[in-house]
Write a protein that holds these residues in place. Structure first.
Motif, mmCIF file in Angstrom:
data_model
loop_
_atom_site.group_PDB
_atom_site.id
_atom_site.type_symbol
_atom_site.label_atom_id
_atom_site.label_comp_id
_atom_site.label_asym_id
_atom_site.label_seq_id
_atom_site.Cartn_x
_atom_site.Cartn_y
_atom_site.Cartn_z
ATOM 1 N N MET A 1 -11.334 -6.388 -2.135
ATOM 2 C CA MET A 1 -11.001 -4.975 -1.941
ATOM 3 C C MET A 1 -12.025 -4.322 -1.030
ATOM 4 N N GLY A 2 -11.613 -3.274 -0.312
ATOM 5 C CA GLY A 2 -12.543 -2.474 0.444
ATOM 6 C C GLY A 2 -13.462 -1.730 -0.514
ATOM 7 N N ALA A 3 -14.591 -1.220 -0.011
ATOM 8 C CA ALA A 3 -15.569 -0.564 -0.882
ATOM 9 C C ALA A 3 -14.972 0.637 -1.608
ATOM 10 N N LEU A 4 -14.196 1.451 -0.879
ATOM 11 C CA LEU A 4 -13.646 2.670 -1.460
ATOM 12 C C LEU A 4 -12.656 2.328 -2.576
ATOM 13 N N ASP A 5 -11.774 1.354 -2.285
ATOM 14 C CA ASP A 5 -10.785 0.926 -3.273
ATOM 15 C C ASP A 5 -11.448 0.351 -4.510
ATOM 16 N N ALA A 6 -12.455 -0.500 -4.282
ATOM 17 C CA ALA A 6 -13.136 -1.159 -5.401
ATOM 18 C C ALA A 6 -13.796 -0.116 -6.297
ATOM 19 N N ARG A 7 -14.373 0.921 -5.669
ATOM 20 C CA ARG A 7 -15.037 1.974 -6.427
ATOM 21 C C ARG A 7 -14.036 2.711 -7.313
ATOM 22 N N ARG B 1 0.810 -1.214 0.000
ATOM 23 C CA ARG B 1 0.000 0.000 0.000
ATOM 24 C C ARG B 1 0.837 1.255 0.000
ATOM 25 N N GLU C 1 -23.513 0.206 -2.830
ATOM 26 C CA GLU C 1 -22.824 -0.059 -1.561
ATOM 27 C C GLU C 1 -21.411 -0.571 -1.768
ATOM 28 N N HIS C 2 -21.288 -1.637 -2.529
ATOM 29 C CA HIS C 2 -19.974 -2.179 -2.814
ATOM 30 C C HIS C 2 -19.956 -2.776 -4.205
ATOM 31 N N ARG D 1 -3.361 -2.206 -4.687
ATOM 32 C CA ARG D 1 -4.600 -2.417 -3.918
ATOM 33 C C ARG D 1 -4.899 -3.895 -3.742
#
Ligand SMILES: [Zn+2]
Length: 245
Positions: free
Chosen positions: A96-102, A33, A88-89, A158
């Motif tokens: 991946m976390g939601a923010l990263d995936a977005r 990261r 949401e995700h 990521r």
């Protein structure tokens, strides 16, 4: 008919070349990261220069149609981002976390979007002459490699593996073979749309650079590092695009 197959195969080859952009990551075993700051800055510079290249290309066909395309591209990306944020995700990138995936989804999405126009560019060029088409296809294949690198720079730190990053890179260029054939068969229909398409892709990419990649880079690395890396990678990409012309 045989000619269409030839156009398709060449455009397919340009798509596969995008996967080569993931290969530098084979040399770095554990891109963690902590890489994300510099990685995002590098990707931002590459994408910024690539989008300026698209505008430059579009201007050769028509100023106003390119400008209209840029505005539509900006509008499109703003609306798309709103829609993705409501979800949401995004389940595309497992693990991946939601923010990263977005963010990953946005980058891969924008790069895929801009490939549609490049596919049209290949087809329209082949409609002009076979020599021109061949030249554009080879130039695009080489141009795709740093774009695959940009995508991998966003995905690998990521947590996406090198093989999957290469696959996502290739997928982002699949619109090239898909669009090249109809654009080749119906040049008269597609060529007036080309400058707007180029502007559209550029608008979306520039927006992406300044609203996602640069702010992200600044979260992980200091301002001087980010600015330097963006400037250097953009300059290198401009020089690269100039050399392969
Ligand atoms: Zn491109």
């Amino acid at each position: 008919m045989a000619e269409s197959v030839w156009v398709f195969l060449l455009a397919l080859l340009t798509a596969v070349a995008t996967g080569l952009g993931a290969l530098p990551f084979l040399l770095f075993q554990n891109p963690t990261r902590s890489w994300l700051g510099v990685s995002n800055a590098l990707a931002a510079g590459l994408m910024l220069a690539a989008s300026l290249g698209l505008v430059y290309e579009g201007l050769a066909y028509g100023l106003w149609r390119t400008a209209l395309g840029i505005l539509l591209g900006l509008l499109f990306i703003v609306v798309t981002r709103r829609l993705i944020q409501r979800e949401e995700h995004p389940a595309v990138f497992a693990g991946m976390g939601a923010l990263d995936a977005r963010k990953a989804l946005l980058v891969v999405g924008v790069m895929t979007l801009h490939s549609f126009t490049e596919g049209v560019a290949i087809g329209v060029s082949f409609g002009g002459s076979e020599a021109l088409g061949l030249f554009i296809a080879v130039a695009l294949a080489v141009h795709n490699i740093p774009e695959g690198l940009a995508i991998s720079l966003v995905l690998v730190p990521r947590g996406i593996g090198v093989g999957r990053a290469a696959l996502w890179s290739i997928l982002s260029s699949v619109p090239q073979p898909v669009m090249a054939v109809p654009a080749f068969l119906f040049v008269a229909l597609f060529s007036p749309l080309l400058p707007s398409g180029l502007g559209f892709a550029a608008g979306a990419m520039v927006w992406m650079v300044f609203s996602e990649l640069v702010p992200d880079a600044l979260e992980e690395a200091n301002g001087a590092t980010v600015t330097t890396v963006v400037a250097l990678s953009a300059a290198a990409m401009v020089a690269f695009q100039f050399l392969i012309r």
